[in-house]
Design a protein around this motif. Structure first.
Motif, mmCIF file in Angstrom:
data_model
loop_
_atom_site.group_PDB
_atom_site.id
_atom_site.type_symbol
_atom_site.label_atom_id
_atom_site.label_comp_id
_atom_site.label_asym_id
_atom_site.label_seq_id
_atom_site.Cartn_x
_atom_site.Cartn_y
_atom_site.Cartn_z
ATOM 1 N N GLU A 220 57.970 -39.266 32.117
ATOM 2 C CA GLU A 220 58.291 -38.371 33.237
ATOM 3 C C GLU A 220 57.749 -38.924 34.551
ATOM 4 N N GLU A 221 56.550 -39.460 34.516
ATOM 5 C CA GLU A 221 55.969 -40.058 35.726
ATOM 6 C C GLU A 221 56.794 -41.269 36.171
ATOM 7 N N ALA A 222 57.231 -42.075 35.226
ATOM 8 C CA ALA A 222 58.001 -43.276 35.556
ATOM 9 C C ALA A 222 59.372 -42.933 36.142
ATOM 10 N N VAL A 223 59.998 -41.852 35.667
ATOM 11 C CA VAL A 223 61.337 -41.506 36.127
ATOM 12 C C VAL A 223 61.300 -40.621 37.373
ATOM 13 N N GLY A 224 60.202 -39.905 37.585
ATOM 14 C CA GLY A 224 60.056 -39.093 38.802
ATOM 15 C C GLY A 224 60.494 -37.642 38.668
ATOM 16 N N PHE A 225 60.786 -37.180 37.464
ATOM 17 C CA PHE A 225 61.069 -35.762 37.222
ATOM 18 C C PHE A 225 60.675 -35.432 35.790
ATOM 19 N N SER A 226 60.543 -34.141 35.479
ATOM 20 C CA SER A 226 60.123 -33.756 34.130
ATOM 21 C C SER A 226 61.329 -33.383 33.277
ATOM 22 N N LEU A 227 61.147 -33.467 31.988
ATOM 23 C CA LEU A 227 62.206 -33.137 31.044
ATOM 24 C C LEU A 227 62.441 -31.631 30.998
ATOM 25 N N ASP A 228 61.408 -30.854 31.195
ATOM 26 C CA ASP A 228 61.495 -29.394 31.130
ATOM 27 C C ASP A 228 61.905 -28.894 29.749
ATOM 28 N N LEU A 229 61.548 -29.627 28.728
ATOM 29 C CA LEU A 229 61.700 -29.195 27.344
ATOM 30 C C LEU A 229 60.351 -29.378 26.660
ATOM 31 N N PRO A 230 60.047 -28.538 25.688
ATOM 32 C CA PRO A 230 58.777 -28.730 24.973
ATOM 33 C C PRO A 230 58.835 -29.977 24.087
ATOM 34 N N GLU A 231 57.670 -30.431 23.651
ATOM 35 C CA GLU A 231 57.629 -31.591 22.764
ATOM 36 C C GLU A 231 58.007 -31.225 21.329
ATOM 37 N N THR A 232 58.064 -29.931 21.029
ATOM 38 C CA THR A 232 58.594 -29.448 19.758
ATOM 39 C C THR A 232 59.685 -28.438 20.074
ATOM 40 N N VAL A 233 60.894 -28.709 19.593
ATOM 41 C CA VAL A 233 62.023 -27.800 19.804
ATOM 42 C C VAL A 233 62.310 -27.119 18.474
ATOM 43 N N GLY A 234 62.563 -25.798 18.545
ATOM 44 C CA GLY A 234 62.700 -25.030 17.312
ATOM 45 C C GLY A 234 61.358 -25.036 16.624
ATOM 46 N N THR A 235 61.368 -25.143 15.350
ATOM 47 C CA THR A 235 60.093 -25.185 14.625
ATOM 48 C C THR A 235 59.778 -26.564 14.080
ATOM 49 N N SER A 236 60.737 -27.525 14.232
ATOM 50 C CA SER A 236 60.519 -28.777 13.514
ATOM 51 C C SER A 236 60.922 -30.053 14.240
ATOM 52 N N TYR A 237 61.608 -29.980 15.358
ATOM 53 C CA TYR A 237 62.042 -31.208 16.044
ATOM 54 C C TYR A 237 60.951 -31.688 16.990
ATOM 55 N N GLU A 238 60.317 -32.800 16.631
ATOM 56 C CA GLU A 238 59.209 -33.366 17.393
ATOM 57 C C GLU A 238 59.682 -34.518 18.277
ATOM 58 N N ALA A 239 59.279 -34.510 19.545
ATOM 59 C CA ALA A 239 59.602 -35.605 20.464
ATOM 60 C C ALA A 239 58.822 -36.847 20.035
ATOM 61 N N GLU A 240 59.543 -37.958 19.801
ATOM 62 C CA GLU A 240 58.881 -39.165 19.297
ATOM 63 C C GLU A 240 59.153 -40.421 20.107
ATOM 64 N N VAL A 241 60.325 -40.529 20.724
ATOM 65 C CA VAL A 241 60.690 -41.749 21.447
ATOM 66 C C VAL A 241 61.003 -41.363 22.885
ATOM 67 N N PHE A 242 60.385 -42.094 23.835
ATOM 68 C CA PHE A 242 60.516 -41.757 25.252
ATOM 69 C C PHE A 242 60.982 -42.993 26.012
ATOM 70 N N ARG A 243 62.149 -42.883 26.669
ATOM 71 C CA ARG A 243 62.690 -44.017 27.408
ATOM 72 C C ARG A 243 63.166 -43.569 28.779
ATOM 73 N N VAL A 244 63.162 -44.544 29.702
ATOM 74 C CA VAL A 244 63.583 -44.300 31.082
ATOM 75 C C VAL A 244 64.491 -45.432 31.509
ATOM 76 N N MET A 245 65.550 -45.069 32.242
ATOM 77 C CA MET A 245 66.397 -46.069 32.874
ATOM 78 C C MET A 245 66.384 -45.773 34.374
ATOM 79 N N ASN A 246 65.882 -46.720 35.145
ATOM 80 C CA ASN A 246 65.915 -46.640 36.601
ATOM 81 C C ASN A 246 66.836 -47.739 37.091
ATOM 82 N N GLY A 247 67.784 -47.379 37.897
ATOM 83 C CA GLY A 247 68.751 -48.356 38.392
ATOM 84 C C GLY A 247 69.884 -47.610 39.035
ATOM 85 N N ALA A 248 71.115 -48.055 38.756
ATOM 86 C CA ALA A 248 72.290 -47.369 39.294
ATOM 87 C C ALA A 248 72.290 -45.916 38.838
ATOM 88 N N ALA A 249 71.838 -45.676 37.608
ATOM 89 C CA ALA A 249 71.651 -44.319 37.094
ATOM 90 C C ALA A 249 70.176 -44.168 36.733
#
Length: 175
Positions: A52-81
């Protein structure tokens, strides 16, 4: 041994030795364009906060969605998009969420979907469901595309959404 036999043996020896000669390599084609390689536009991060710091905005989603989906991989693309991508996992099931500034952008990064349907969430918000053609051997890939609070979003499930996963992600986005 007569002369004719000696000449025949010498000729046969030359023929055998000539067959062992290394052939000349074929010349390289002249009409092939030079090869150009591209760098990977994505950068990976160890935590959601670092991405989030690298991209300049926050995801605004929790790191656990529902009761079981855990955030594990975080990527950023800065460029044309500029895109923030987080992959959530529940066992072998992966769901990739992308967020990018500006509404109305196609940021899913997946193509070949042959069916789309516009849907309405409980709060009246509109989203679109894209579905791959179903086959007998492969699960149906799905992704949701939506605009929310000035951002474009995609939620991609390469093996479909299990149980209430689609509703869990939409609830986390809209509520």
């Amino acid at each position: 041994m007569n002369i004719a036999k000696k000449l025949l043996l010498i000729t046969a020896a030359f023929c055998l030795l000539a067959g062992c000669a290394k052939p000349e390599p074929a010349p390289a084609p002249q009409d092939e364009p030079p090869r150009v390689t591209m760098g990977n536009p994505w950068s990976s991060w160890d935590t959601l906060a670092a991405a989030e710091e690298a991209v300049g905005f926050s995801l605004d989603l929790p790191e656990t969605v529902g009761t079981s989906y855990e955030a594990e991989v975080f990527r950023v693309m800065n460029g044309a998009a500029t895109v923030l991508e987080v992959t959530y996992r529940d066992g072998d099931t992966a769901i990739t969420v992308r967020k990018s500034p500006g509404e109305g952008q196609d940021i899913a990064g997946v193509y070949g979907f042959d069916f789309s349907e516009e849907c309405q969430w409980q709060s009246g918000k509109i989203y679109t469901v894209y579905r791959e053609k179903e086959t007998e051997t492969e699960p149906c890939a799905l992704y949701l595309a939506l605009d929310h609070d000035g951002y474009s979003w995609s939620v991609y499930a390469p093996n479909g959404f299990a149980g209430d996963a689609a509703q869990d992600f939409l609830s986390a986005l809209y509520e």
